[in-house]
Design an enzyme around this catalytic site. Structure first.
Site, PDB file in Angstrom:
ATOM      1  N   SER A  55     -21.606  21.893  15.537  1.00 33.39           N
ATOM      2  CA  SER A  55     -21.035  21.280  14.331  1.00 33.39           C
ATOM      3  C   SER A  55     -19.780  20.471  14.633  1.00 33.39           C
ATOM      4  CB  SER A  55     -20.690  22.369  13.303  1.00 33.39           C
ATOM      5  OG  SER A  55     -21.784  23.237  13.103  1.00 33.39           O
TER       6      SER A  55
HETATM    7  N1  SAH Z   1     -22.605  27.545  15.284  1.00 37.16           N
HETATM    8  C1  SAH Z   1     -23.274  26.673  16.218  1.00 37.16           C
HETATM    9  C2  SAH Z   1     -24.044  25.589  15.503  1.00 37.16           C
HETATM   10  C3  SAH Z   1     -25.474  25.599  15.908  1.00 37.16           C
HETATM   11  S1  SAH Z   1     -26.587  24.682  14.892  1.00 37.16           S
HETATM   12  C4  SAH Z   1     -22.311  26.134  17.240  1.00 37.16           C
HETATM   13  O1  SAH Z   1     -21.094  26.358  17.087  1.00 37.16           O
HETATM   14  O2  SAH Z   1     -22.742  25.525  18.220  1.00 37.16           O
HETATM   15  C5  SAH Z   1     -27.391  25.992  14.004  1.00 37.16           C
HETATM   16  C6  SAH Z   1     -28.133  26.991  14.821  1.00 37.16           C
HETATM   17  O3  SAH Z   1     -28.788  27.857  13.908  1.00 37.16           O
HETATM   18  C7  SAH Z   1     -29.218  26.429  15.736  1.00 37.16           C
HETATM   19  O4  SAH Z   1     -28.955  26.836  17.047  1.00 37.16           O
HETATM   20  C8  SAH Z   1     -30.512  27.064  15.200  1.00 37.16           C
HETATM   21  O5  SAH Z   1     -31.445  27.383  16.228  1.00 37.16           O
HETATM   22  C9  SAH Z   1     -29.981  28.303  14.517  1.00 37.16           C
HETATM   23  N2  SAH Z   1     -30.843  28.885  13.487  1.00 37.16           N
HETATM   24  C10 SAH Z   1     -31.638  28.241  12.589  1.00 37.16           C
HETATM   25  N3  SAH Z   1     -32.251  29.148  11.797  1.00 37.16           N
HETATM   26  C11 SAH Z   1     -31.841  30.387  12.219  1.00 37.16           C
HETATM   27  C12 SAH Z   1     -32.129  31.717  11.804  1.00 37.16           C
HETATM   28  N4  SAH Z   1     -32.956  32.000  10.787  1.00 37.16           N
HETATM   29  N5  SAH Z   1     -31.536  32.737  12.462  1.00 37.16           N
HETATM   30  C13 SAH Z   1     -30.684  32.505  13.488  1.00 37.16           C
HETATM   31  N6  SAH Z   1     -30.375  31.259  13.932  1.00 37.16           N
HETATM   32  C14 SAH Z   1     -30.946  30.215  13.292  1.00 37.16           C
END
Ligand code: SAH
Length: 202
Positions: A55
């Site tokens: 993000s």
């Molecule tokens: N907080 C992260 C942002 C990652 S983007 C950072 O700081 O880098 C969001 C993430 O949520 C992705 O990696 C995606 O695979 C994950 N995601 C999507 N649906 C999910 C779910 N139901 N449970 C766990 N992770 C999930």
């Protein structure tokens, strides 16, 4: 405070000194893929493998500030991705459990967190929309993937007086008691529910 934190965060209204300090201390370059390293302090979301994103720093700062962490909280982080948000949460609270549905991202996030000296963040693989019932309640919950509505298990796993920030459709919202407030419009990758079809595990 580092220059980028001053320009991108403080001057745009992030006032919580603990958040500004955490964003100064956690090196984002340890969490971005090698090919994006020179962009680590840009005011932008960056690509992760599997079509996911780390993000935008300003959006993460808004989320962190809204949680009003004091240092004592047990926090659930949903959507580990690179582990960057989990690292910041760990810097601001007492303990973090983070859930990621893509196992390969969880493996890389654990390595990133270890490189940042934050190996005690627990990264689980599973469907974070179910929360982690065995570890609930949580004083704060931070979600990094957008759902059509607030997942009920997460509401149920929030401690009394706890705060949750999550993207619902195209807005980042704060849930506090029975109140839901919009923090800002924001685009996140979708929260994918139902896979893998099992409880989070290591
Ligand atoms: N907080 C992260 C942002 C990652 S983007 C950072 O700081 O880098 C969001 C993430 O949520 C992705 O990696 C995606 O695979 C994950 N995601 C999507 N649906 C999910 C779910 N139901 N449970 C766990 N992770 C999930």
């Amino acid at each position: 405070m580092s220059d980028w934190v001053d320009v991108q965060l403080r001057r745009r209204g992030i006032t919580d000194e603990r958040v500004l300090d955490a964003m100064t201390r956690v090196p984002r370059e340890l969490f971005v893929p090698p090919e994006s390293r020179e962009l680590a302090y840009d005011d932008a979301a960056l690509r992760l493998p599997f079509g996911q994103t780390i993000s935008q720093p300003y959006v993460v700062a808004v989320l962190l500030q809204a949680l009003r962490l004091t240092g004592a909280e047990r926090v659930l982080d949903v959507g580990t991705g690179s582990g960057y948000q989990a690292a910041l949460l760990r810097t601001l609270a007492a303990g973090v459990v983070s859930v990621e549905r893509i196992a390969a991202l969880a493996v890389q996030a654990r390595a990133n967190l270890a490189a940042a000296g934050l190996a005690d963040v627990e990264v689980l693989v599973g469907d974070g929309s179910l929360g982690v019932p065995g570890r609930a309640p949580f004083d704060a919950i931070a979600v990094a993937a957008a759902a059509p509505s607030i997942p009920r298990p997460l509401l149920e796993q929030l401690a009394p007086g706890g705060r949750m920030v999550l993207p619902v459709r195209d807005r980042l919202v704060l849930v506090s008691g029975s109140k839901v407030t919009t923090l800002l419009p924001a685009r996140f990758v979708p929260l994918v529910v139902g896979f893998p079809p099992r409880e989070p595990s290591t």
